[in-house]
Design a protein around this motif. Structure first.
Motif, PDB file in Angstrom:
ATOM      1  N   UNK A  88      -0.586  -4.451  -1.422  1.00 54.63           N
ATOM      2  CA  UNK A  88      -0.109  -4.319  -2.810  1.00 54.63           C
ATOM      3  C   UNK A  88      -1.234  -4.333  -3.972  1.00 54.63           C
ATOM      4  N   UNK A  89      -2.491  -4.334  -3.386  1.00 54.73           N
ATOM      5  CA  UNK A  89      -3.646  -4.456  -4.058  1.00 54.73           C
ATOM      6  C   UNK A  89      -4.846  -3.550  -3.770  1.00 54.73           C
ATOM      7  N   UNK A  90      -5.486  -3.090  -4.895  1.00 57.85           N
ATOM      8  CA  UNK A  90      -6.575  -2.173  -4.276  1.00 57.85           C
ATOM      9  C   UNK A  90      -7.913  -2.855  -5.186  1.00 57.85           C
ATOM     10  N   UNK A  91      -8.830  -3.229  -4.594  1.00 58.51           N
ATOM     11  CA  UNK A  91      -9.934  -3.866  -5.336  1.00 58.51           C
ATOM     12  C   UNK A  91     -11.036  -2.704  -5.234  1.00 58.51           C
ATOM     13  N   UNK A 137      -9.397  -5.056 -10.021  1.00 58.21           N
ATOM     14  CA  UNK A 137      -8.206  -5.159  -9.515  1.00 58.21           C
ATOM     15  C   UNK A 137      -7.104  -4.517  -9.807  1.00 58.21           C
ATOM     16  N   UNK A 138      -6.734  -3.701  -8.984  1.00 57.43           N
ATOM     17  CA  UNK A 138      -5.540  -2.765  -9.454  1.00 57.43           C
ATOM     18  C   UNK A 138      -4.175  -3.165  -8.444  1.00 57.43           C
ATOM     19  N   UNK A 139      -3.407  -3.616  -9.152  1.00 57.40           N
ATOM     20  CA  UNK A 139      -2.042  -4.095  -8.409  1.00 57.40           C
ATOM     21  C   UNK A 139      -1.455  -2.368  -8.485  1.00 57.40           C
ATOM     22  N   UNK A 140      -1.070  -2.311  -7.090  1.00 61.69           N
ATOM     23  CA  UNK A 140      -0.381  -1.023  -6.714  1.00 61.69           C
ATOM     24  C   UNK A 140       0.996  -1.124  -6.767  1.00 61.69           C
ATOM     25  N   UNK A 141       1.895   0.302  -7.177  1.00 56.55           N
ATOM     26  CA  UNK A 141       3.317   0.203  -7.372  1.00 56.55           C
ATOM     27  C   UNK A 141       3.790  -0.020  -5.907  1.00 56.55           C
ATOM     28  N   UNK A 149      -5.846  -4.326 -13.577  1.00 60.87           N
ATOM     29  CA  UNK A 149      -4.981  -3.308 -14.122  1.00 60.87           C
ATOM     30  C   UNK A 149      -3.579  -3.311 -13.080  1.00 60.87           C
ATOM     31  N   UNK A 150      -2.697  -3.148 -13.784  1.00 68.78           N
ATOM     32  CA  UNK A 150      -1.339  -2.850 -12.819  1.00 68.78           C
ATOM     33  C   UNK A 150      -0.770  -1.436 -12.995  1.00 68.78           C
ATOM     34  N   UNK A 151      -0.506  -0.720 -11.938  1.00 64.06           N
ATOM     35  CA  UNK A 151      -0.089   0.492 -12.101  1.00 64.06           C
ATOM     36  C   UNK A 151       1.259   0.582 -12.325  1.00 64.06           C
ATOM     37  N   UNK A 204      -2.300  -0.264  -1.241  1.00 59.72           N
ATOM     38  CA  UNK A 204      -3.570  -0.259  -1.273  1.00 59.72           C
ATOM     39  C   UNK A 204      -4.171   0.169   0.234  1.00 59.72           C
ATOM     40  N   UNK A 205      -3.407  -0.210   1.328  1.00 63.95           N
ATOM     41  CA  UNK A 205      -3.801   0.054   2.627  1.00 63.95           C
ATOM     42  C   UNK A 205      -3.807   1.594   2.994  1.00 63.95           C
TER      43      UNK A 205
END
Length: 378
Positions: free
Chosen positions: A124-127, A132-136, A164-166, A208-209
């Motif tokens: 649930x996260x993409x660096x 830091x991007x929190x993915x939906x 950032x949060x999507x 993120x995966x």
């Protein structure tokens, strides 16, 4: 250190390792089922899944419950052993907040769900570099999972990281792509979608995966309209900083047990067929085709209980640097293959991965590596 992570193979300095605490009372994490749903045979393994009504099975015997508790305890032991192994390699390890034992659940305007512990923190996260991007989320039970990482993220933010949060989806039944027929069925796709006053149509959802990070390039697997909308957002948000490459239907969602970049110029692949999905620049890289796992690579369970996840789960390795890879100590065939290609293997125990799902890459989120925004594809 300041947040800096552009890839999965340059020397690792800091990482977040998930937690399996209190997993025994949780329903099984369905994100992994989405990842390997093309390998499911209708079996559900040891852990009850969420039914259409949102209720978990309650028909297990006391002996079965005790057995499940022992397996969950061993999962905790193995995750803690992984964290200790990383520390022994001089990697700074951060951990999420603990999930309390009493499950209060999560409730949104259109639905409610139990809560799973923050184990597969990769999802649930993409660096991306210093961001830091929190993915939906793609699963309702994991809607607030990144909140368990808030103390760690706050420390990086205070050191200068972007955070950032999507956009968060409403996640009604009609938020999910119902036309996902060419790939394996999405485990969360409603069988009988119900109308809701909160329906807004298809929404962006992605893990993120789904992505492979290669310096300034991001390669993202898309298997449904939810993923495609999320990649639209990523392209606009990252414009001028990263190049986003779309890869269509390599697998249902996650790709980190299908294609792994071990170092610049070398890929570990589940099969040669994965190459045709990749950007043409990657097709010229050296490839290591994973050996077919042997039966003795996996524990066998009493009564012949079915084990649904893919036998290729052990491709979910974690690179410490460009020549050192953390691999499940039980996967002898993969260890020999990597050693034959001159990699140093760090064997670490993870016994029940085909019951709980997830591997070393799933359980971790690397936050500091020495690499930068290199151009590996030109």
């Amino acid at each position: 250190m300041r947040l800096n992570s552009f890839d999965d193979f340059t020397p690792l300095k800091e990482i977040i390792v998930g937690s399996a605490d209190n997993y025994a009372e949780r329903v099984r994490d369905l994100t992994f089922e989405m990842f390997i749903s093309d390998n499911l045979t209708g079996a559900r393994g040891y852990y009850p899944t969420i039914s259409v009504s949102g209720e978990a099975r309650l028909d297990e015997s006391p002996e079965r419950i005790a057995f499940r508790q022992r397996l969950a305890d061993e999962l905790v032991e193995d995750v803690e052993g992984m964290a200790a192994a990383l520390e022994s390699l001089s990697v700074t390890v951060h951990r999420p907040m603990a999930l309390e034992k009493v499950d209060r659940g999560v409730t949104a305007p259109a639905w409610s769900a139990p809560v799973t512990p923050p184990l597969n923190v990769r999802d649930n996260t993409l660096i991306l570099g210093d961001e830091i991007i929190e993915t939906p989320p793609t699963l309702r039970a994991r809607y607030f999972e990144t909140k368990f990482l808030t103390p760690v993220f706050m420390c990086y933010f205070e050191q200068g990281a972007r955070w950032t949060t999507m956009p968060r989806p409403m996640m009604t039944d009609h938020s999910f792509d119902p036309a996902n027929t060419d790939a394996a069925p999405n485990i969360e796709r409603p069988v009988d979608p119900q109308a809701s006053p909160y329906d807004v149509g298809l929404e962006m959802m992605i893990d993120g995966a789904n992505a492979l990070r290669l310096g300034r390039d991001l390669i993202v697997n898309i298997s449904n309209a939810n993923h495609a909308l999320a990649v639209d957002w990523l392209e606009r948000h990252l414009e001028g900083r990263f190049r986003v490459h779309r890869m269509h239907k390599l697998t249902q969602s996650h790709i980190d047990s299908v294609v792994v970049a071990l170092r610049p110029g070398t890929l570990l692949l589940r099969s040669e067929g994965a190459l045709e999905y990749l950007p043409k620049e990657l097709r010229s890289w050296d490839t290591i085709i994973a050996p077919t796992p042997a039966l003795e690579d996996y524990p066998q369970y009493e009564n012949g209980d079915p084990i649904p996840p893919s036998p290729y789960i052990d491709l979910n390795v974690l690179s410490i640097d460009e020549s050192t890879v953390m691999v499940n100590d039980a996967c002898k065939t993969l260890i020999r293959t990597l050693e034959d290609h001159k990699f140093t293997v760090v064997p670490v125990r993870h016994r029940h991965r085909r019951l709980f799902g997830g591997g070393f890459h799933c359980f971790t989120l690397d936050t500091v590596r020495s690499g930068g925004g290199e151009d590996y594809l030109s």
